[in-house]
Design a protein around this motif. Structure first.
Motif, mmCIF file in Angstrom:
data_model
loop_
_atom_site.group_PDB
_atom_site.id
_atom_site.type_symbol
_atom_site.label_atom_id
_atom_site.label_comp_id
_atom_site.label_asym_id
_atom_site.label_seq_id
_atom_site.Cartn_x
_atom_site.Cartn_y
_atom_site.Cartn_z
ATOM 1 N N GLU A 197 -25.400 7.215 -3.494
ATOM 2 C CA GLU A 197 -24.897 6.077 -4.351
ATOM 3 C C GLU A 197 -24.652 4.866 -3.788
ATOM 4 O OE1 GLU A 197 -22.026 9.616 -6.600
ATOM 5 O OE2 GLU A 197 -21.117 8.082 -5.153
ATOM 6 N N GLU A 198 -24.140 4.675 -2.546
ATOM 7 C CA GLU A 198 -24.352 3.297 -1.875
ATOM 8 C C GLU A 198 -25.346 2.642 -1.631
ATOM 9 O OE1 GLU A 198 -21.410 1.617 -1.943
ATOM 10 O OE2 GLU A 198 -20.146 3.259 -2.192
ATOM 11 N N MET A 199 -26.474 3.188 -1.288
ATOM 12 C CA MET A 199 -27.926 2.723 -1.114
ATOM 13 C C MET A 199 -28.406 2.366 -2.562
ATOM 14 S SD MET A 199 -28.770 2.562 1.920
ATOM 15 C CE MET A 199 -30.157 2.048 1.501
ATOM 16 N N ALA A 245 -22.601 -4.058 5.099
ATOM 17 C CA ALA A 245 -21.923 -3.670 4.145
ATOM 18 C C ALA A 245 -21.614 -2.315 3.532
ATOM 19 C CB ALA A 245 -21.592 -4.919 3.104
ATOM 20 N N ALA A 246 -22.937 -2.114 3.024
ATOM 21 C CA ALA A 246 -22.966 -0.649 2.273
ATOM 22 C C ALA A 246 -22.640 0.557 3.397
ATOM 23 C CB ALA A 246 -24.408 -0.436 1.943
ATOM 24 N N TYR A 247 -22.906 0.287 4.823
ATOM 25 C CA TYR A 247 -22.536 1.358 5.878
ATOM 26 C C TYR A 247 -21.000 1.328 5.719
ATOM 27 C CZ TYR A 247 -27.365 2.391 7.405
ATOM 28 O OH TYR A 247 -28.544 2.835 7.480
ATOM 29 N N ILE A 248 -20.524 0.119 5.781
ATOM 30 C CA ILE A 248 -18.815 0.244 5.965
ATOM 31 C C ILE A 248 -18.364 1.146 4.686
ATOM 32 C CG2 ILE A 248 -16.862 -1.163 5.751
ATOM 33 C CD1 ILE A 248 -18.541 -3.578 7.309
ATOM 34 N N ARG A 249 -18.815 0.806 3.465
ATOM 35 C CA ARG A 249 -18.298 1.411 2.278
ATOM 36 C C ARG A 249 -18.566 2.996 2.316
ATOM 37 N NH1 ARG A 249 -20.619 -2.898 -0.213
ATOM 38 N NH2 ARG A 249 -22.651 -1.935 -0.931
ATOM 39 N N ILE A 250 -19.940 3.456 2.830
ATOM 40 C CA ILE A 250 -20.318 4.857 3.154
ATOM 41 C C ILE A 250 -19.209 5.506 4.176
ATOM 42 C CG2 ILE A 250 -21.753 6.338 3.991
ATOM 43 C CD1 ILE A 250 -23.896 4.323 2.922
ATOM 44 N N GLY A 278 -14.440 8.955 4.924
ATOM 45 C CA GLY A 278 -12.981 9.300 5.624
ATOM 46 C C GLY A 278 -13.329 9.244 7.201
ATOM 47 N N LEU A 279 -14.453 8.545 7.714
ATOM 48 C CA LEU A 279 -14.753 8.296 9.075
ATOM 49 C C LEU A 279 -14.157 7.191 9.930
ATOM 50 C CD1 LEU A 279 -18.470 9.661 9.251
ATOM 51 C CD2 LEU A 279 -16.696 10.490 10.838
#
Length: 566
Positions: free
Chosen positions: A63-65, A183-188, A193-194
């Motif tokens: 979804e984030e990609m 930014a996408a990785y931060i959201r992922i 919950g990591l």
């Protein structure tokens, strides 16, 4: 609509005891809770509940990609050797590659990562700057022949990974794609919950101008990173730098040779002379692509061979052996000093700054030398930060003492630049009608590693404790034994399912309430709803798996509470 997952029909076998060879939480608990089973060393089968968790992580990543304009593809895992020959990585990967031949003798490999193939796909499909920028990604099984696969699904020979690649004609476009992925990785990782840290990293054999890792702090982590308690600096230990400044060495006397029998180590030398190890200069001999190189560091520090390898990549770095001293009278084992090493390249840590004086080997058996001054008595060919970082080392940003922590690498992003585009001559027609070399970024997330990292960060003494977005169900309904309780549990489960709540219900006959409660804690669904002693009154007990908080609710109240959390 998804069906209610009934444990009476679900293929699940929970275990009371940890596997004998398990050392990490994810290995112990994913096996005990019936999420995975070991097929072979470093190779795992994902069972129904485990597959749901893996798919939930995959969904978040996808979804984030998609949200940043990524286009999903699926490349083969079986890849031709020629592609990796072109980039040089067929040899660079060494023993990590799974290599094989078909019946005709053609050589292949199982893909560890796909920069080469993505580059070739874009070369085949895109010919004009008008078709760029583009971001392509896949979520796929990767293979690496780990020498010691361990730590459950954390370090396997076969693993799930998302790898994406950006293609653009300008460096500015590469930076923009890099920031989009960041930014996408931060959201992922927030959605998963990591707890994570973004740290500076080295590009190494991957090449490129910038690189950052996403690390999940955990005692089971195989990466060590530094964190500054005084500022926002964080980095992989291999990326930590030290800036040594030249000092005035004019006050040091001339070189003085010392008779130091039986002192081939820093410890024996320091004890013999009654000095601190930090006053000595340690000279480690290594081979770089077969050529002997000396590496100098203060005697109280160790050479980080991984860091040295990253600096010198793609060259192969290995320690010298006794045979390497044969025919080399200039290299006296245990008594090597930088002065007089005319035929050997000398690399030094920045702490061996010009003007600093040392006690070091005199290149004679049983002999050392005092007042050996850098820049006066020997020259450094290359300064590279190569010592093992220690707690308390100065922060490169503010100078405060650094902290060391363990972490699991869950993501890595690179500004690759044109390394692979050069290897495959990836050009497109530019605005002026002339060929333009494409620039690339590479961005990876360990999907199965993220599952393991979540376990390491969130599990407790009772078992797994999943965040809601990743859990195999939203609520675990437990029928505490009798027919009336089972009937109520199944009824409320169907109503919750109809309302869009994902339900796992323990309706197993002949299983004691104690075992069911223990399994519910072990399996780790965020909410546990028990049809127990007040079932005849239509009252259930709702428990929060993480906090342990309990409350009694009617059926309607429980449904309202659980549906409102969606």
């Amino acid at each position: 609509m998804a069906q209610v997952q009934r444990m009476s029909r679900l293929m699940i076998k929970t275990l009371r005891d940890d596997p004998a060879d398990a050392e990490t939480l994810n290995h112990k608990l994913l096996v005990r809770a019936g999420y995975v089973r070991r097929t072979a060393a470093g190779i795992w089968t994902w069972l129904p509940l485990g597959k749901k968790v893996l798919e939930n992580v995959t969904r978040v990543v996808r979804e984030e990609m998609d949200a940043i304009g990524g286009q999903e593809v699926l490349l083969p895992a079986l890849l031709p050797k020629e592609s990796y020959d072109a980039s040089g990585r067929y040899e660079e990967y060494g023993d990590l590659l799974f290599r094989l031949k078909d019946r005709k003798g053609s050589e292949y490999l199982l893909g560890p990562t796909h920069e080469e193939i993505f580059t070739q796909i874009v070369k085949d499909q895109i010919s004009s700057y008008k078709d760029l920028p583009v971001v392509l990604y896949q979520i796929q099984t990767k293979y690496r022949d780990e020498a010691r696969p361990r730590a459950g699904v954390l370090r396997g020979r076969e693993f799930q990974m998302k790898d994406s690649y950006s293609f653009d004609t300008t460096d500015e476009g590469l930076v923009e794609a890099y920031q989009l992925h960041r930014a996408a990785y931060i959201r992922i990782f927030e959605r998963l919950g990591l707890d994570h840290r973004i740290v500076s990293a080295v590009s190494g054999a991957m090449g490129g101008s910038a690189s950052e890792e996403f690390l999940a702090p955990a005692p089971a982590g195989e990466d060590t990173f530094v964190d500054c308690p005084n500022c926002d600096y964080a980095a992989n230990t291999e990326a930590v730098t030290f800036k040594g400044a030249p000092v005035d060495g004019s006050a040091h006397g001339p070189v003085e040779e010392l008779d130091t029998p039986d002192t081939p180590t820093i410890e024996t030398l320091a004890a013999f002379l009654g000095i601190q190890a930090s006053e000595t200069l340690k000279n480690l001999l290594v081979k770089v692509d077969g050529e002997i190189v000396a590496v100098g560091v203060p005697g109280d520090r160790e050479v980080d061979l991984g860091k040295l390898g990253e600096h010198l990549a793609p060259a192969v770095v290995e320690l010298v052996t006794a045979e390497d001293f044969e025919g080399r009278p200039d290299l006296v084992r245990g008594y090597v000093g930088p002065q007089g090493l005319d035929k050997v390249r000398y690399i030094a840590d920045p702490r061996v700054a010009s003007g600093t004086a040392w006690v070091t080997g005199a290149n004679k058996p049983g002999t050392h030398a005092r007042n050996v001054v850098a820049g006066r008595d020997f020259e450094v060919d290359d300064y590279l930060d190569v010592v093992v970082v220690e707690a308390g080392d100065p922060c490169p940003k503010c100078g405060a003492g650094l902290k060391l922590d363990r972490a699991i690498e869950i993501g890595h992003i690179f500004q690759l630049g044109r390394k692979f585009a050069d290897a495959f001559q990836l050009d497109v027609l530019g605005q002026n009608g002339k060929p333009v070399r494409v620039t690339m970024g590479s961005y990876g997330i360990g999907v199965s590693r993220a599952v393991a990292a979540l376990v390491e960060q969130t599990a407790d003494e009772q078992g797994l404790c999943w965040p809601r977005e990743i859990a195999p169900a939203d609520v675990h309904v437990v029928a505490a034994g009798k027919a009336l309780q089972t009937e109520l549990a199944l009824d409320v489960s169907e109503k919750l399912n109809a309302a869009g709540v994902r339900v796992l219900v323990d309706d197993r006959a002949g299983v004691s309430p104690g075992v069911k409660f223990t399994d519910a804690e072990l399996i780790g669904v965020p909410k546990i709803l028990v049809a127990g002693r007040r079932s005849a009154e239509g009252v259930l007990e709702l428990k929060d798996r993480r906090t342990g908080e309990r409350e009694e609710l009617t059926v309607d109240e429980a449904i309202a509470r659980l549906t409102s959390q969606g």
